[in-house]
Design an enzyme around this catalytic site. Structure first.
Site, mmCIF file in Angstrom:
data_model
loop_
_atom_site.group_PDB
_atom_site.id
_atom_site.type_symbol
_atom_site.label_atom_id
_atom_site.label_comp_id
_atom_site.label_asym_id
_atom_site.label_seq_id
_atom_site.Cartn_x
_atom_site.Cartn_y
_atom_site.Cartn_z
ATOM 1 N N ASP A 1 -89.433 65.086 88.572
ATOM 2 C CA ASP A 1 -89.514 64.640 87.326
ATOM 3 C C ASP A 1 -91.120 65.967 86.955
ATOM 4 O O ASP A 1 -91.901 65.282 85.915
ATOM 5 C CB ASP A 1 -89.501 63.405 86.515
ATOM 6 C CG ASP A 1 -88.704 63.146 86.228
ATOM 7 O OD1 ASP A 1 -87.486 63.580 86.766
ATOM 8 O OD2 ASP A 1 -88.657 62.206 85.574
ATOM 9 N N ASP B 1 -85.654 64.282 83.383
ATOM 10 C CA ASP B 1 -85.570 64.189 82.326
ATOM 11 C C ASP B 1 -85.537 64.872 81.723
ATOM 12 O O ASP B 1 -85.789 65.893 81.456
ATOM 13 C CB ASP B 1 -86.833 63.685 81.814
ATOM 14 C CG ASP B 1 -87.306 61.952 81.619
ATOM 15 O OD1 ASP B 1 -86.729 61.191 82.429
ATOM 16 O OD2 ASP B 1 -88.389 61.540 81.288
ATOM 17 N N HIS C 1 -83.359 64.501 77.803
ATOM 18 C CA HIS C 1 -83.472 63.873 76.818
ATOM 19 C C HIS C 1 -82.152 64.737 75.529
ATOM 20 O O HIS C 1 -83.030 65.897 75.272
ATOM 21 C CB HIS C 1 -84.523 63.508 76.598
ATOM 22 C CG HIS C 1 -84.922 62.116 77.508
ATOM 23 N ND1 HIS C 1 -83.956 61.375 78.355
ATOM 24 C CD2 HIS C 1 -86.338 61.822 77.905
ATOM 25 C CE1 HIS C 1 -84.956 60.960 78.867
ATOM 26 N NE2 HIS C 1 -86.757 61.184 78.130
ATOM 27 N N HIS D 1 -90.526 63.636 74.530
ATOM 28 C CA HIS D 1 -90.520 64.664 75.482
ATOM 29 C C HIS D 1 -89.361 64.236 76.115
ATOM 30 O O HIS D 1 -88.079 64.520 76.740
ATOM 31 C CB HIS D 1 -91.073 63.813 76.964
ATOM 32 C CG HIS D 1 -90.585 62.326 77.267
ATOM 33 N ND1 HIS D 1 -90.815 61.799 75.967
ATOM 34 C CD2 HIS D 1 -90.228 62.205 78.165
ATOM 35 C CE1 HIS D 1 -90.028 60.399 76.990
ATOM 36 N NE2 HIS D 1 -89.409 61.060 78.209
ATOM 37 N N LYS E 1 -81.285 62.784 83.761
ATOM 38 C CA LYS E 1 -81.784 61.365 83.680
ATOM 39 C C LYS E 1 -81.783 61.720 82.390
ATOM 40 O O LYS E 1 -82.496 62.417 81.544
ATOM 41 C CB LYS E 1 -81.706 60.973 84.277
ATOM 42 C CG LYS E 1 -83.279 60.897 84.840
ATOM 43 C CD LYS E 1 -84.303 60.642 85.564
ATOM 44 C CE LYS E 1 -85.206 61.142 85.999
ATOM 45 N NZ LYS E 1 -86.152 60.590 85.371
ATOM 46 N N CYS F 1 -91.267 56.561 86.860
ATOM 47 C CA CYS F 1 -90.505 57.602 87.172
ATOM 48 C C CYS F 1 -89.839 57.864 89.016
ATOM 49 O O CYS F 1 -89.130 57.533 89.542
ATOM 50 C CB CYS F 1 -90.086 58.995 87.304
ATOM 51 S SG CYS F 1 -89.117 59.042 85.259
#
Length: 193
Positions: free
Chosen positions: A9, A51, A53, A73, A98, A140
């Protein structure tokens, strides 16, 4: 033994100027790039997590509690979800996304573009040892390293190449990692934001 580096990340939103910035994140990106250049034969494989989203539900809070909910974020399609420009991604063979529709902290919850999960990807290439770097040490990175150990990989966290949110949560994370048999090298970057 076959070894992989897992870069966790290292994205714009988690570095200075991002919506959920961790102090020292940009320096971690630079440090990872320097290590990749200095020791090109250290790892057989290099992968990264993001990450990523779309609509992760209560993972985004308004207001966030910074425990279970966070500011928006790493939203797909935004510059915040992209890798930090100081991170050299030339050696990255695969990216594991993810958290599209739910909270996800561990890279082992992610998947490649073809749907393959991280554990299967590593095993398919004969990897039995992983080194973990990235952001954030206490979230993470912690989750990814714990899952790597649970999946049976000999796991090391290169703490000098991680940035942490706070001393308290980092202490908890380091104890959990040690308790799971994860090898810890160096000290995480912990700076006041």
């Amino acid at each position: 033994m076959s070894t992989a580096l897992i870069i966790v990340d290292v994205q714009n939103d988690f570095c200075e100027g991002g919506s959920l910035a961790v102090a020292g994140g940009a320096d971690v990106a630079t440090g990872i790039s320097r290590l990749l250049a200095a020791e090109p034969d250290r790892w057989d494989h290099v992968v990264a997590t993001k990450d990523y989203h779309v609509d992760p539900g209560p993972h985004f809070g308004n207001p966030p509690d910074f425990i279970d909910s966070w500011p928006r974020h790493c939203v797909v399609g935004t510059t915040g979800s992209e890798f930090h420009p100081h991170l050299d991604t030339g050696r990255v063979e695969e990216i594991f996304h993810k958290g599209e529709h739910a909270a996800a902290y561990s890279g082992f919850e992610g998947h490649a573009a073809d749907g393959e999960c991280l554990a299967d990807w590593l095993r398919g290439r004969g990897v039995d040892r992983v080194e973990v770097v990235g952001i954030a040490t206490d979230h993470c990175v912690r989750a990814t390293a714990l899952d790597a150990a649970r999946e049976g990989f000999a796991t090391t966290v290169l703490l000098d190449l991680t940035a942490a949110v706070s001393p308290d949560t980092t202490d908890v994370a380091l104890r959990a990692l040690e308790g799971a048999g994860v090898e810890l090298r160096g000290q995480p970057v912990i700076r006041a934001a």
